[in-house]
Design a protein around this motif. Structure first.
Motif, PDB file in Angstrom:
ATOM      1  N   VAL A 296     -21.658 -11.695 -43.422  1.00 29.22           N
ATOM      2  CA  VAL A 296     -21.383 -11.379 -42.455  1.00 29.22           C
ATOM      3  C   VAL A 296     -21.104 -12.199 -41.439  1.00 29.22           C
ATOM      4  CG1 VAL A 296     -23.360 -12.029 -40.825  1.00 29.22           C
ATOM      5  CG2 VAL A 296     -24.602 -11.262 -42.699  1.00 29.22           C
ATOM      6  N   PRO A 297     -20.460 -14.050 -42.116  1.00 34.23           N
ATOM      7  CA  PRO A 297     -19.832 -14.561 -40.872  1.00 34.23           C
ATOM      8  C   PRO A 297     -18.634 -13.892 -40.639  1.00 34.23           C
ATOM      9  CG  PRO A 297     -21.805 -16.203 -42.562  1.00 34.23           C
ATOM     10  CD  PRO A 297     -21.088 -14.037 -42.879  1.00 34.23           C
ATOM     11  N   ASP A 298     -17.989 -13.583 -42.533  1.00 38.69           N
ATOM     12  CA  ASP A 298     -16.894 -13.188 -42.804  1.00 38.69           C
ATOM     13  C   ASP A 298     -16.582 -11.404 -41.580  1.00 38.69           C
ATOM     14  OD1 ASP A 298     -15.692 -14.383 -44.434  1.00 38.69           O
ATOM     15  OD2 ASP A 298     -16.219 -13.305 -45.454  1.00 38.69           O
ATOM     16  N   LEU A 299     -17.917 -11.057 -41.671  1.00 43.93           N
ATOM     17  CA  LEU A 299     -17.375  -9.758 -40.439  1.00 43.93           C
ATOM     18  C   LEU A 299     -16.900 -10.027 -38.704  1.00 43.93           C
ATOM     19  CD1 LEU A 299     -20.454  -7.221 -41.713  1.00 43.93           C
ATOM     20  CD2 LEU A 299     -18.319  -6.336 -41.249  1.00 43.93           C
ATOM     21  N   CYS A 300     -17.935 -11.076 -38.697  1.00 46.60           N
ATOM     22  CA  CYS A 300     -18.028 -11.743 -37.687  1.00 46.60           C
ATOM     23  C   CYS A 300     -16.687 -12.146 -37.719  1.00 46.60           C
ATOM     24  CB  CYS A 300     -19.152 -12.999 -37.356  1.00 46.60           C
ATOM     25  SG  CYS A 300     -20.391 -12.593 -36.846  1.00 46.60           S
ATOM     26  N   ARG A 301     -15.817 -12.730 -38.163  1.00 45.80           N
ATOM     27  CA  ARG A 301     -14.702 -12.917 -38.441  1.00 45.80           C
ATOM     28  C   ARG A 301     -14.069 -11.716 -37.507  1.00 45.80           C
ATOM     29  NH1 ARG A 301     -15.019 -17.571 -42.890  1.00 45.80           N
ATOM     30  NH2 ARG A 301     -16.401 -19.354 -41.395  1.00 45.80           N
ATOM     31  N   LEU A 302     -13.758 -10.993 -38.933  1.00 42.87           N
ATOM     32  CA  LEU A 302     -12.816 -10.060 -38.613  1.00 42.87           C
ATOM     33  C   LEU A 302     -13.040  -8.745 -37.916  1.00 42.87           C
ATOM     34  CD1 LEU A 302     -10.604  -8.521 -40.491  1.00 42.87           C
ATOM     35  CD2 LEU A 302     -13.061  -6.845 -41.560  1.00 42.87           C
ATOM     36  N   ALA A 303     -14.054  -9.020 -36.844  1.00 38.19           N
ATOM     37  CA  ALA A 303     -14.247  -8.523 -35.500  1.00 38.19           C
ATOM     38  C   ALA A 303     -13.359  -9.018 -34.478  1.00 38.19           C
ATOM     39  CB  ALA A 303     -15.780  -8.686 -35.168  1.00 38.19           C
ATOM     40  N   GLN A 304     -12.728  -9.917 -34.610  1.00 39.36           N
ATOM     41  CA  GLN A 304     -11.782 -10.874 -33.682  1.00 39.36           C
ATOM     42  C   GLN A 304     -11.003 -10.307 -33.519  1.00 39.36           C
ATOM     43  OE1 GLN A 304     -12.614 -14.737 -32.974  1.00 39.36           O
ATOM     44  NE2 GLN A 304     -15.043 -14.224 -34.247  1.00 39.36           N
ATOM     45  N   THR A 305     -10.198  -9.531 -34.786  1.00 40.01           N
ATOM     46  CA  THR A 305      -8.870  -9.244 -35.245  1.00 40.01           C
ATOM     47  C   THR A 305      -8.105  -7.608 -34.323  1.00 40.01           C
ATOM     48  OG1 THR A 305      -9.510  -7.603 -36.228  1.00 40.01           O
ATOM     49  CG2 THR A 305      -9.137 -10.193 -37.367  1.00 40.01           C
ATOM     50  N   CYS A 306      -9.140  -6.970 -34.031  1.00 39.61           N
ATOM     51  CA  CYS A 306      -8.600  -5.548 -33.285  1.00 39.61           C
ATOM     52  C   CYS A 306     -10.041  -4.878 -32.543  1.00 39.61           C
ATOM     53  CB  CYS A 306      -7.824  -4.801 -34.247  1.00 39.61           C
ATOM     54  SG  CYS A 306      -8.025  -4.038 -34.839  1.00 39.61           S
ATOM     55  N   LYS A 307      -9.593  -3.574 -31.919  1.00 41.77           N
ATOM     56  CA  LYS A 307     -10.714  -3.442 -31.188  1.00 41.77           C
ATOM     57  C   LYS A 307     -10.958  -1.783 -32.465  1.00 41.77           C
ATOM     58  CE  LYS A 307      -9.671  -3.131 -26.222  1.00 41.77           C
ATOM     59  NZ  LYS A 307      -9.134  -2.018 -25.539  1.00 41.77           N
ATOM     60  N   LEU A 308     -10.612  -2.026 -33.932  1.00 38.87           N
ATOM     61  CA  LEU A 308     -10.533  -0.483 -34.114  1.00 38.87           C
ATOM     62  C   LEU A 308     -12.160  -1.267 -35.278  1.00 38.87           C
ATOM     63  CD1 LEU A 308     -11.138   2.124 -36.220  1.00 38.87           C
ATOM     64  CD2 LEU A 308      -8.768   1.084 -37.548  1.00 38.87           C
ATOM     65  N   LEU A 309     -11.545  -2.342 -35.985  1.00 40.79           N
ATOM     66  CA  LEU A 309     -12.366  -3.504 -36.536  1.00 40.79           C
ATOM     67  C   LEU A 309     -13.283  -4.409 -36.366  1.00 40.79           C
ATOM     68  CD1 LEU A 309      -9.794  -4.857 -39.123  1.00 40.79           C
ATOM     69  CD2 LEU A 309     -11.154  -3.239 -39.301  1.00 40.79           C
ATOM     70  N   TYR A 310     -13.451  -4.040 -34.479  1.00 46.72           N
ATOM     71  CA  TYR A 310     -14.633  -4.558 -34.097  1.00 46.72           C
ATOM     72  C   TYR A 310     -15.357  -3.719 -33.859  1.00 46.72           C
ATOM     73  CZ  TYR A 310     -17.682  -5.540 -30.054  1.00 46.72           C
ATOM     74  OH  TYR A 310     -18.608  -5.584 -29.534  1.00 46.72           O
ATOM     75  N   GLN A 311     -14.953  -2.345 -34.240  1.00 55.75           N
ATOM     76  CA  GLN A 311     -16.072  -0.664 -33.402  1.00 55.75           C
ATOM     77  C   GLN A 311     -16.777  -0.783 -35.281  1.00 55.75           C
ATOM     78  OE1 GLN A 311     -14.083   2.783 -33.067  1.00 55.75           O
ATOM     79  NE2 GLN A 311     -16.027   3.600 -34.051  1.00 55.75           N
ATOM     80  N   HIS A 312     -15.735  -0.648 -36.193  1.00 56.67           N
ATOM     81  CA  HIS A 312     -15.729  -0.701 -37.717  1.00 56.67           C
ATOM     82  C   HIS A 312     -17.117  -2.482 -38.522  1.00 56.67           C
ATOM     83  CE1 HIS A 312     -14.708   2.420 -39.458  1.00 56.67           C
ATOM     84  NE2 HIS A 312     -13.116   1.662 -38.682  1.00 56.67           N
ATOM     85  N   CYS A 313     -17.084  -3.682 -37.832  1.00 60.77           N
ATOM     86  CA  CYS A 313     -17.936  -4.648 -37.588  1.00 60.77           C
ATOM     87  C   CYS A 313     -19.107  -4.359 -36.753  1.00 60.77           C
ATOM     88  CB  CYS A 313     -17.092  -6.085 -38.106  1.00 60.77           C
ATOM     89  SG  CYS A 313     -15.793  -6.234 -39.086  1.00 60.77           S
ATOM     90  N   CYS A 314     -18.963  -3.896 -36.208  1.00 62.67           N
ATOM     91  CA  CYS A 314     -20.793  -3.564 -34.908  1.00 62.67           C
ATOM     92  C   CYS A 314     -20.921  -2.501 -35.468  1.00 62.67           C
ATOM     93  CB  CYS A 314     -20.243  -4.188 -33.546  1.00 62.67           C
ATOM     94  SG  CYS A 314     -19.412  -6.031 -33.305  1.00 62.67           S
ATOM     95  N   ASP A 315     -20.701  -1.757 -36.731  1.00 62.38           N
ATOM     96  CA  ASP A 315     -21.773  -0.507 -36.726  1.00 62.38           C
ATOM     97  C   ASP A 315     -22.577  -0.744 -37.498  1.00 62.38           C
ATOM     98  OD1 ASP A 315     -22.447   1.356 -37.874  1.00 62.38           O
ATOM     99  OD2 ASP A 315     -20.277   2.737 -37.545  1.00 62.38           O
ATOM    100  N   PRO A 316     -23.993  -0.601 -36.365  1.00 67.47           N
ATOM    101  CA  PRO A 316     -25.334  -1.143 -37.644  1.00 67.47           C
ATOM    102  C   PRO A 316     -25.207  -0.243 -38.952  1.00 67.47           C
ATOM    103  CG  PRO A 316     -25.789  -0.425 -35.026  1.00 67.47           C
ATOM    104  CD  PRO A 316     -23.954   0.854 -35.713  1.00 67.47           C
ATOM    105  N   LEU A 317     -24.716   0.383 -39.196  1.00 68.14           N
ATOM    106  CA  LEU A 317     -24.567   1.002 -40.504  1.00 68.14           C
ATOM    107  C   LEU A 317     -24.403  -0.592 -41.779  1.00 68.14           C
ATOM    108  CD1 LEU A 317     -22.939   4.666 -40.668  1.00 68.14           C
ATOM    109  CD2 LEU A 317     -25.051   4.459 -41.228  1.00 68.14           C
ATOM    110  N   GLN A 318     -23.655  -1.189 -41.113  1.00 62.59           N
ATOM    111  CA  GLN A 318     -23.076  -2.450 -41.890  1.00 62.59           C
ATOM    112  C   GLN A 318     -24.388  -3.286 -41.923  1.00 62.59           C
ATOM    113  OE1 GLN A 318     -20.237  -3.420 -43.861  1.00 62.59           O
ATOM    114  NE2 GLN A 318     -19.417  -1.857 -43.147  1.00 62.59           N
ATOM    115  N   TYR A 319     -25.092  -2.722 -41.534  1.00 58.17           N
ATOM    116  CA  TYR A 319     -26.499  -3.897 -41.269  1.00 58.17           C
ATOM    117  C   TYR A 319     -27.877  -3.114 -41.748  1.00 58.17           C
ATOM    118  CZ  TYR A 319     -23.356  -7.274 -38.617  1.00 58.17           C
ATOM    119  OH  TYR A 319     -21.771  -7.519 -37.971  1.00 58.17           O
ATOM    120  N   ILE A 320     -28.212  -2.097 -42.945  1.00 57.32           N
ATOM    121  CA  ILE A 320     -29.113  -1.978 -43.347  1.00 57.32           C
ATOM    122  C   ILE A 320     -30.238  -2.704 -44.193  1.00 57.32           C
ATOM    123  CG2 ILE A 320     -29.928  -0.279 -44.734  1.00 57.32           C
ATOM    124  CD1 ILE A 320     -28.805   1.310 -42.178  1.00 57.32           C
ATOM    125  N   HIS A 321     -29.102  -3.459 -44.817  1.00 52.51           N
ATOM    126  CA  HIS A 321     -29.414  -4.616 -45.203  1.00 52.51           C
ATOM    127  C   HIS A 321     -28.866  -5.895 -45.094  1.00 52.51           C
ATOM    128  CE1 HIS A 321     -30.473  -1.143 -48.779  1.00 52.51           C
ATOM    129  NE2 HIS A 321     -30.770  -1.113 -47.962  1.00 52.51           N
TER     130      HIS A 321
END
Length: 594
Positions: A296-321
């Motif tokens: 989870v912390p790595d997702l949060c950090r990656l979300a700060q790199t570019c808009k595309l990865l921000y979109q992916h890192c905040c996708d609810p499908l990444q937080y099913i579990h």
């Protein structure tokens, strides 16, 4: 002659970085192992060291002992040693509920959360309060039997004896290490090299992992050494490793504090990048698969790199579990609020160990579930001491699809609150170990939750008549596969007969430390004949178990894999050897010396 100003500028910048680095080190009191400073750190002799044993045990996740006794309980960690330096199995020590890996290979074993960081391996914990807040200089752990389970030591900024609760509760890791195998069960004084911290503490937490042990670890006492005034580091300790400057910048940016984690959750402002590189050429699903391996912390950090990865890192499908247990010290209401938009589709949620000492409020928890609870199937809330009746009511109202609920060691929930659980008719797994569930509420749960497959009632001391409970299980819970009745004080052969007749799919049964069961009544023979699917059976400390019972198990329970007859005295070694010969895969716990 070439100008010297560029060189002076470079030297000035380096000097500034050194000073800034040194100032941060002095402020936080943190040094990582790559600096190789700890061994050279020396506090100037301005303080007298204070040595103190634990005054009180404040909290723990499990223990082997009873809630109404001192034998094998965590409460034995308070005060001076009872056993050390002696070695052996002593009732005056603190013992956790489990050891080894065989708990992970029984029918009731739960699937792990995939995103758990490899650095988090803690299975149990105990929190100890000391009289005087000090800056720790050493922590001694007196282990008297099968040492090696302690994997992490933490210190807390909150003073449990202060009348004024702090605005912020901060935890710092003093020491951590992966589980290690210790040769031999002999007693030892474990004194790891601890990190210096920048606040005084009188609250120490030990976290353990017993998976490599051959028997229960036993702890006798914990000694905290420290000074009243903050130690001043010698100049030698302030030397800078050039290889570490960039890493420390990252550490400052992505620190371990609660505020930092919340900032990572809430980052919305992104830098403008001309392109997303080759990521634009990858299928959306492939990027999602790659990111599913990040914590989870790595997702949060990656979300700060570019808009595309921000979109992916905040996708609810990444937080099913989503497991937040590894970050228990950093999770609060703000964390949950920031996660709401990402958890719209969440199905598995682990909040075990989180929220204590005011970090999560009832209102904060309720708001999160009202937004994110509709798809929840599994909810882990072990040791969640913020939970009350309102929380259970919210769970039952907002989680209509819930199938698994873990309230292990949630001993602050009032007895009447458990009535709400009966509204969740879809429950298949319910863990109530060390809770205050009462008989009326439990009967209601059993009556309406007929889909139950796994039920844990270990150390539930508020239940008055376990025969009545067993009868209700036999009548209503026909799909039951595992049942934990550890330290149930009043079940008799009548309750066992009702249970065996009605719950014939049982594969796992824990009747350890149930003193009212007597072999002479035929209760164990009855179990063996009516429950042929048994894979795990605990008859721990039942002094009446005899050769006939073991022979019946061998004849009827051909799927048996785990048998605990520890503490029995009436079984011949020959019978056990015959059982092992016929079923070589059976793991048997047995001792004649207890």
């Amino acid at each position: 002659m070439p100008p010297v100003f560029p060189m002076l500028t470079v030297l000035s910048m380096f000097y500034y970085m050194c000073l800034r680095r040194r100032a941060r080190t002095a402020t936080r009191g943190e040094m990582n192992s790559r600096r190789a400073i700890e061994s050279n750190t020396r506090a100037l002799p301005i303080n007298v060291e204070i040595v103190q044993y634990a005054k009180e045990v404040l909290d723990f996740s499990s223990h082997y002992g009873s809630e109404n006794s001192m034998s094998y309980t965590m409460w034995n960690l308070a005060g001076i040693p009872n056993v050390y330096p002696s070695s052996g199995d002593f009732t005056q020590t603190a013992v956790f509920r489990t050891y080894g890996t065989w708990w992970d290979h029984c029918p009731s074993a739960r699937l792990p959360f995939k995103r758990t960081p490899t650095t988090f391996c803690s299975q149990d914990y105990v929190e100890l309060a000391f009289e005087e807040p000090v800056y720790p200089t050493a922590v001694h752990i007196l282990e008297t039997y099968h040492p090696g389970a302690v994997v992490r030591i933490l210190a807390c900024s909150a003073n449990p004896y202060s009348q004024n609760p702090p605005a912020e509760v901060r935890w710092e890791v003093l020491w951590s290490e992966a589980p290690t195998k210790v040769n031999g069960p002999q007693a030892r004084q474990f004194t790891p090299s601890i990190k210096q911290i920048n606040f005084p503490t009188n609250l120490i937490r030990l976290e353990v992992n017993s998976s490599l042990l051959d028997y229960y670890t036993e702890l006798d006492a914990v000694v905290l050494h420290g000074v009243k005034e903050r130690p001043v580091l010698s100049l030698k300790a302030s030397m800078i490793d050039m290889n570490d400057i960039d890493e420390d910048e990252d550490e400052e940016k992505y620190g371990c504090g609660m505020d930092t984690l919340n900032k990572q959750f809430s980052i919305v402002a992104l830098k403008e990048w001309p392109s997303n590189g080759y990521f634009d050429k990858l299928p959306y699903e492939l990027i999602q698969l790659i990111l599913s391996h990040l914590t989870v912390p790595d997702l949060c950090r990656l979300a700060q790199t570019c808009k595309l990865l921000y979109q992916h890192c905040c996708d609810p499908l990444q937080y099913i579990h989503l497991s937040l247990q590894p970050y228990w010290a950093r999770i609060n209401d703000t964390s949950l609020e920031h996660l709401q938009s990402r958890c719209a589709l969440i199905q598995w949620l682990n909040l075990s160990w989180t929220g204590n000492r005011g970090a999560i409020s009832v209102s904060g928890f309720s708001r999160f579930l009202k937004v994110c609870g509709s798809e929840l199937v599994r909810l882990e809330l072990s040791c969640g001491h913020f939970l009350n009746e309102t929380c259970l009511e919210v769970i039952t109202e907002t989680c209509p699809n819930l199938q698994e609920l873990n309230l292990s060691s949630c001993d602050k929930i009032p007895p009447q609150a458990f009535n709400h659980i009966a509204k969740v008719g879809s429950l298949k797994r319910l863990i109530l170990y060390r809770t205050k569930v009462e008989q009326t509420a439990l009967l209601s749960i059993l009556n309406f939750c007929s889909e139950l497959q796994h039920l844990s009632l270990g150390s539930c001391v508020m239940i008055e008549d376990y025969d009545l409970i067993a009868s209700m299980m036999g009548a209503k819970c026909k799909k039951l596969r595992s049942l934990d009745l550890w330290r149930c004080k009043n079940i008799t052969e009548n309750g066992i007969a009702e249970l065996a007749s009605g719950c014939q799919l049982l594969e796992e049964l824990d009747l350890g430390w149930c003193p009212t069961l007597q072999s002479s009544t035929g209760c164990f023979t009855n179990l063996a004949r009516k429950l042929p699917n048994l894979q795990k059976l605990f008859l721990t400390a039942n002094r009446s178990v005899c050769d006939t019972d073991i022979e019946e198990l061998a004849a009827n329970c051909t799927h048996l894999r785990q048998l605990d007859i520890l503490g029995t005295r009436m079984i011949d070694n020959r019978v056990v050897l015959e059982l092992n010969a016929n079923f070589p895969n059976v793991f048997i716990k047995k001792s004649f010396t207890q």
